[in-house]
Design a protein around this motif. Sequence first.
Motif, mmCIF file in Angstrom:
data_model
loop_
_atom_site.group_PDB
_atom_site.id
_atom_site.type_symbol
_atom_site.label_atom_id
_atom_site.label_comp_id
_atom_site.label_asym_id
_atom_site.label_seq_id
_atom_site.Cartn_x
_atom_site.Cartn_y
_atom_site.Cartn_z
ATOM 1 N N HIS A 188 0.843 -1.202 0.000
ATOM 2 C CA HIS A 188 0.000 0.000 0.000
ATOM 3 C C HIS A 188 0.879 1.253 0.000
ATOM 4 C CE1 HIS A 188 -2.952 3.014 1.148
ATOM 5 N NE2 HIS A 188 -2.173 3.337 2.163
ATOM 6 N N PHE A 189 1.889 1.263 0.853
ATOM 7 C CA PHE A 189 2.752 2.439 0.925
ATOM 8 C C PHE A 189 3.683 2.542 -0.277
ATOM 9 C CE2 PHE A 189 1.480 2.226 5.417
ATOM 10 C CZ PHE A 189 1.050 3.543 5.564
ATOM 11 N N PHE A 190 3.943 1.430 -0.937
ATOM 12 C CA PHE A 190 4.656 1.454 -2.213
ATOM 13 C C PHE A 190 3.890 2.323 -3.213
ATOM 14 C CE2 PHE A 190 4.569 -1.021 -6.354
ATOM 15 C CZ PHE A 190 5.714 -0.448 -6.890
ATOM 16 N N ILE A 191 2.580 2.105 -3.317
ATOM 17 C CA ILE A 191 1.766 2.885 -4.245
ATOM 18 C C ILE A 191 1.636 4.331 -3.773
ATOM 19 C CG2 ILE A 191 -0.547 3.135 -5.235
ATOM 20 C CD1 ILE A 191 -0.782 0.096 -5.181
ATOM 21 N N GLU A 192 1.441 4.531 -2.470
ATOM 22 C CA GLU A 192 1.286 5.886 -1.934
ATOM 23 C C GLU A 192 2.531 6.731 -2.185
ATOM 24 O OE1 GLU A 192 -1.282 7.440 -0.603
ATOM 25 O OE2 GLU A 192 -2.638 5.733 -0.725
ATOM 26 N N ARG B 28 4.697 6.268 -4.570
ATOM 27 C CA ARG B 28 4.779 6.522 -6.016
ATOM 28 C C ARG B 28 3.905 7.701 -6.415
ATOM 29 N NH1 ARG B 28 4.467 8.481 -9.956
ATOM 30 N NH2 ARG B 28 4.684 7.732 -12.101
ATOM 31 N N GLU B 29 2.763 7.860 -5.789
ATOM 32 C CA GLU B 29 1.844 8.927 -6.175
ATOM 33 C C GLU B 29 2.336 10.310 -5.752
ATOM 34 O OE1 GLU B 29 -2.116 8.048 -4.843
ATOM 35 O OE2 GLU B 29 -2.465 6.715 -6.544
ATOM 36 N N THR B 30 3.216 10.361 -4.748
ATOM 37 C CA THR B 30 3.645 11.668 -4.227
ATOM 38 C C THR B 30 5.140 11.933 -4.361
ATOM 39 O OG1 THR B 30 3.806 10.688 -2.006
ATOM 40 C CG2 THR B 30 1.744 11.804 -2.574
ATOM 41 N N HIS B 31 5.957 10.872 -4.305
ATOM 42 C CA HIS B 31 7.418 11.070 -4.279
ATOM 43 C C HIS B 31 8.117 10.003 -5.127
ATOM 44 C CE1 HIS B 31 7.003 14.023 -1.077
ATOM 45 N NE2 HIS B 31 6.368 13.146 -0.337
ATOM 46 N N LEU B 32 8.023 10.109 -6.441
ATOM 47 C CA LEU B 32 8.631 9.108 -7.320
ATOM 48 C C LEU B 32 10.135 9.000 -7.080
ATOM 49 C CD1 LEU B 32 8.653 7.094 -9.637
ATOM 50 C CD2 LEU B 32 8.757 9.023 -11.237
ATOM 51 N N ALA B 33 10.820 10.132 -6.936
ATOM 52 C CA ALA B 33 12.276 10.107 -6.749
ATOM 53 C C ALA B 33 12.654 9.330 -5.495
ATOM 54 C CB ALA B 33 12.818 11.532 -6.670
ATOM 55 N N TYR B 34 11.871 9.500 -4.429
ATOM 56 C CA TYR B 34 12.175 8.795 -3.184
ATOM 57 C C TYR B 34 11.888 7.302 -3.300
ATOM 58 C CZ TYR B 34 12.390 13.483 -1.202
ATOM 59 O OH TYR B 34 12.714 14.782 -0.939
ATOM 60 N N LEU B 35 10.888 6.945 -4.104
ATOM 61 C CA LEU B 35 10.609 5.533 -4.323
ATOM 62 C C LEU B 35 11.771 4.875 -5.070
ATOM 63 C CD1 LEU B 35 8.706 3.129 -4.160
ATOM 64 C CD2 LEU B 35 7.667 3.880 -6.308
ATOM 65 N N LEU C 171 7.973 2.683 6.496
ATOM 66 C CA LEU C 171 8.884 3.537 7.255
ATOM 67 C C LEU C 171 9.292 4.751 6.444
ATOM 68 C CD1 LEU C 171 10.513 3.834 9.867
ATOM 69 C CD2 LEU C 171 12.330 2.480 8.802
ATOM 70 N N LEU C 172 9.581 4.545 5.169
ATOM 71 C CA LEU C 172 9.960 5.639 4.278
ATOM 72 C C LEU C 172 8.831 6.658 4.160
ATOM 73 C CD1 LEU C 172 12.063 6.683 2.118
ATOM 74 C CD2 LEU C 172 10.746 5.394 0.434
ATOM 75 N N TYR C 173 7.606 6.171 3.999
ATOM 76 C CA TYR C 173 6.451 7.069 3.889
ATOM 77 C C TYR C 173 6.298 7.893 5.169
ATOM 78 C CZ TYR C 173 1.653 8.628 3.043
ATOM 79 O OH TYR C 173 0.532 9.400 2.860
ATOM 80 N N PHE C 174 6.424 7.241 6.302
ATOM 81 C CA PHE C 174 6.284 7.939 7.581
ATOM 82 C C PHE C 174 7.358 9.014 7.746
ATOM 83 C CE2 PHE C 174 7.447 8.306 12.092
ATOM 84 C CZ PHE C 174 6.247 8.731 12.624
ATOM 85 N N ILE C 175 8.598 8.678 7.420
ATOM 86 C CA ILE C 175 9.703 9.633 7.560
ATOM 87 C C ILE C 175 9.495 10.843 6.660
ATOM 88 C CG2 ILE C 175 12.164 9.991 7.091
ATOM 89 C CD1 ILE C 175 12.621 7.110 8.050
#
Length: 263
Positions: free
Chosen positions: A120-124, A126-133, A251-255
């Motif tokens: 779920h957070f993989f997709i989230e 991607r929708e907001t921070h492609l570079a960070y993904l 964890l990445l999404y939260f940070i």
Amino acid sequence: MKQRIITAVIAIAVFLPFVLIGKLPLVLFTFLLVGVGIFEMYRMRKISFFSVPGLLSLLAVWMIVLPNHYLANLNMTKIEIGLIAVLLYLTYMVFSKNRFTFDDVAFSILAVIYIGTGFHFFIEIRETHLAYLIYSLFIIWATDSGAYFIGKAIGKRKLWPEISPNKTVEGFLGGILCALVVGVLFSVFDYIQWSIGFAFTTVILSIFGQIGDLTESALKRYYDVKDSGSLLPGHGGILDRFDSLIFVWPLLYFIFERFLDLI
């Protein structure tokens, strides 16, 4: 080793275009990944995937994976959907006359949460921070490769032999070092702005990525299987390849959602 490299190259060539395209194609591709992941979990547990709880788990994990805005028209939260799934698992336990036990119910719920939350957070992201993904993918691939090759070359002290006999302390530290090198390269090519905060984040993600790997190793040892699956020759199954990222993406999404300004 040759087979492992060829499989990795083909898998990345298939995976990255979906990451770059995003939107519905990525969601559908993620449905496929988590479906295989649930199949592998049930296979380890020796429960048929093609059964009522297996298909219920597939539907439940799809609902968790979906971006929140896809559920807006249902007028239901994911917690409510999850509670309905729990009731259905327990109902099936009764109708199966305990052939599907309470332990199996708990296993199914945790398997859905474990796999579904990560993707779920993989997709989230991607929708907001492609570079960070993309950054997360490369630092975890660097961590895995660094831990493997450095551990094989100079590893002497066992990291956690009860869980994964081949992993070493030197490999663990080497994985972190390789992740930092990749992080610096991202900065050099202006994909991210390097800072002490970003270096610390890279270290944390590399550590938790390796914990994710150890978690999957613990599962396989408990269920006495070599790999979670055989879909990827030389690598095992989907869970064998995404075990680190399943830990890292939430964890990445939260940070980045809570502390990006500090990084």
